[in-house]
Design a protein around this motif. Sequence first.
Motif, PDB file in Angstrom:
ATOM      1  N   GLY A  93      -5.678  -6.287  -0.813  1.00  0.00           N
ATOM      2  CA  GLY A  93      -6.044  -4.929  -0.388  1.00  0.00           C
ATOM      3  C   GLY A  93      -5.398  -3.897  -1.049  1.00  0.00           C
ATOM      4  N   ALA A  94      -4.046  -3.836  -1.377  1.00  0.00           N
ATOM      5  CA  ALA A  94      -3.239  -3.056  -2.162  1.00  0.00           C
ATOM      6  C   ALA A  94      -3.703  -2.595  -3.483  1.00  0.00           C
ATOM      7  CB  ALA A  94      -1.722  -3.177  -1.882  1.00  0.00           C
ATOM      8  N   VAL A 133      -7.021  -1.082  -3.462  1.00  0.00           N
ATOM      9  CA  VAL A 133      -7.389   0.142  -3.021  1.00  0.00           C
ATOM     10  C   VAL A 133      -6.309   1.379  -3.325  1.00  0.00           C
ATOM     11  CG1 VAL A 133      -6.848   1.624  -0.744  1.00  0.00           C
ATOM     12  CG2 VAL A 133      -7.801  -0.725  -0.807  1.00  0.00           C
ATOM     13  N   ILE A 134      -5.140   1.051  -3.839  1.00  0.00           N
ATOM     14  CA  ILE A 134      -4.139   1.982  -4.390  1.00  0.00           C
ATOM     15  C   ILE A 134      -4.701   2.430  -5.812  1.00  0.00           C
ATOM     16  CG2 ILE A 134      -1.949   2.211  -5.866  1.00  0.00           C
ATOM     17  CD1 ILE A 134      -0.773   0.407  -3.524  1.00  0.00           C
ATOM     18  N   ILE A 160      -6.833   5.552  -4.412  1.00  0.00           N
ATOM     19  CA  ILE A 160      -6.099   6.496  -3.773  1.00  0.00           C
ATOM     20  C   ILE A 160      -5.608   7.340  -5.226  1.00  0.00           C
ATOM     21  CG2 ILE A 160      -4.004   6.995  -2.516  1.00  0.00           C
ATOM     22  CD1 ILE A 160      -4.256   4.292  -1.104  1.00  0.00           C
TER      23      ILE A 160
END
Lengths: 457, 334
Positions: free
Chosen positions: B305-306, B309-310, B313
């Motif tokens: 996920g990170a 997603v990062i 972001i």
Amino acid sequence: MLDTLLLSRIQFAANISFHILFPTITIALGWLLVYFKIRFDLSQHPVWMRAYRFWVKVFALTFALGVVSGITMSFQFGTNWPGFMETVGNIAGPLLAYEILTAFFLEATMLGIMLFGFNKVPRWLHTLATLLVALGTTLSAFWILVLNSWMQTPVGFEMRDGVAHATDWLAIIFNPSFPYRFTHMLFASALTVCFLVAGISAYRLYRGDNKKAPRLTLKTALFSAAVLAPSQAFIGDLHGLNTLAHQPQKVAAMEGLWHTEKGAPLVLFAIPDAETQTNRFAIEIPKLASLILTHELEGELQGISDFEDAHPPVAPVFYSFRVMVGTGIAMILVAWWCSLRLYRKNELTPLQYKVLMGMSFSGWLATLAGWYVTEIGRQPYLVYGVLRTSEAVTTVASEQVALTLIMYLLLYAVLLVAYIKTLFWLAKRAIDVEEYDLSLPGLPEKKTEIATEGARV
Amino acid sequence: MSLLTAENLALVFAALTALAVLLYAILDGYDLGVGITLPMKQEAWRDTSIASIGPFWDANETWLVLAVGLLLVAFPAAHSAILHALYLPAALLLIGLILRGVAFDFRAKVKPERKIHWDWTFKCGSLLATFSQGFMLGIYVMGLEYHIGSVIFACFSGLCVTAAYAMIGNAWLIGKTTGDLQFHAIRQCKRAGVWTLAGILTVSAINPLVNANVYQVWTEPPLAYLFAAIPLLCFAMFALGYLALKRLPLPNDRGAWIPFFICKVIFVCSFAGLALSFYPFVVPNQMTLYEAASSKESLTIIFFGAVIVIPIIAAYTAVAYYAFRGKADGLKYY
């Protein structure tokens, strides 16, 4: 001196009760702002932008309170409930992480553009930012309700050495109570916003504001409430049946049923007495609880006494449930009564304005009561059937918890008063503003200009 | 997937948590810094100062939620141990953050005569938050123990962190403002810089004395030579910063962002120094990050996920900073 467990529970309850007030508003208000913004983009009529401008301020203030009280929540897990993460951290952890990664950053970053970027970014980007903020708040609700629902109806995991390990993530996310709780909460949020918007708009109109924007927002809010309120009753009923299937002792507490019986009556009101396991001063309708919950007049319902030491305290669940349902019924009646009048005469009576003002925060009451039903109804468990609340609490000294609890309570009381006063002050200022500037769409118009303005809204 | 062993994952998550803390310190650092040095004499200055951080503070604070969240999720045992020891300062930090966060919005919406109260709330809340953070850092460095020495050290650390935030906050203002307010920010930045330097020197001297393994890390060749580059770079930046602040402001506002850039390097150096000192411990001298890490399956699912997603972001954060580039003007709601 109260012990650490009880103080931690009170502190957590105070924190989460204070916190939930604000997301309850922002979840639906975000989508209302998207609606205003899209209507403005399509029609270019400044009244939509005026509605947006006023409510975006309320949104900003509410959002700020939600963010800061939410940060407190994220610390509470570690400071007061270490046993929670130690036992179910493998499931709660990823859900919280996904909430932060997919929702928190998105809403927080886009909020800046939404609030201050109208003149700095292209129109479409501003509309997109508004949309993404609304999406972010809803996603955040999605993840946190997944976690809460999993704590009510845990599935998709196995226990190894006293620690839960995930075995099926889809089952965890779409656990049995999640669809009901999520829908129920989204509708609760929508209704809360409907009555807040109707109440503040009524306040402005009642105080002699004859601009178009408050009339528009009143109409939007009331007509929406007229549809949403009865739908919510229907969803709530489905949610209750789901709870009966998975957490029968919660339903027993809600209905004030001490002993298992066939053809159980619907207790309208009573004073539950835990000592004697009876209801005092009960007003009942025979057989109706069985009919509602099992669809049979002689259907059997389990009572509290079947669950020995694994049932919630009856009185708070019982009373909260009645507050929630009572508020809900009042919402349906008021929404229909005022909508009908507004539809026919295009304006409300002074009494109706006053009633709406009085019900500005009725959504908070119903939502809080509803959460008390579901959260207290899960006791004595923190994770139903898996972890008891008493097993998860910290070893921090009770004096320290008492000290922080007092600080939080004082702070929350002050902030709540300031919040409500500021909302009405914003409304009051909106009544008085007289600037008239069409070069910037959405700046408040003069009181007198409205009547002649022809555009239909 | 053979690379995703439990140990590698623990290390990756330690790095991610550290990154979140560092980003928090820099990002919320500048907006907290603007808060604690908010000029109470001139309302227009306050409006401009706050307008410069208005669109960003919310996202900045989210890095704290991510840092605490990652610690909670990836190292639950460490999270419990650390927050158990820091129960009261953490509560004070939260109250500070609550006060400043809401003051931000209230000040722009309440009756004009009440605005000054919320400005004070903003300033004091920021101060409480920064001091608590420094205090928590101090107690952490002292091995999460409370005795007279550690409390004195933690109070000192609280002042130093406050100074560091004041420094980076004013460096941000130098880039975001013009005229008298910019002059004011330059002066404040210099003053805060002196205190920050004193703080870094003192902590660097005391830390190895208190923690034996810290002494070892910084003195044992050959790595010690490599590590020596960190304090050297840090002190070089202070020197450069001093020279820059002496010459600013320049015509056409050239170099107005240099102090902020320098502050960022100083923050990175200080943080790297601290992180190196404690590696592999996540609770000083008690628990290594490998001991504290949670189950591999959970870390794997967050890891993917990170990774996805990062970057997203980062991308939309860049959009926000681009949208609000340039000097701060009036904070207008729209």
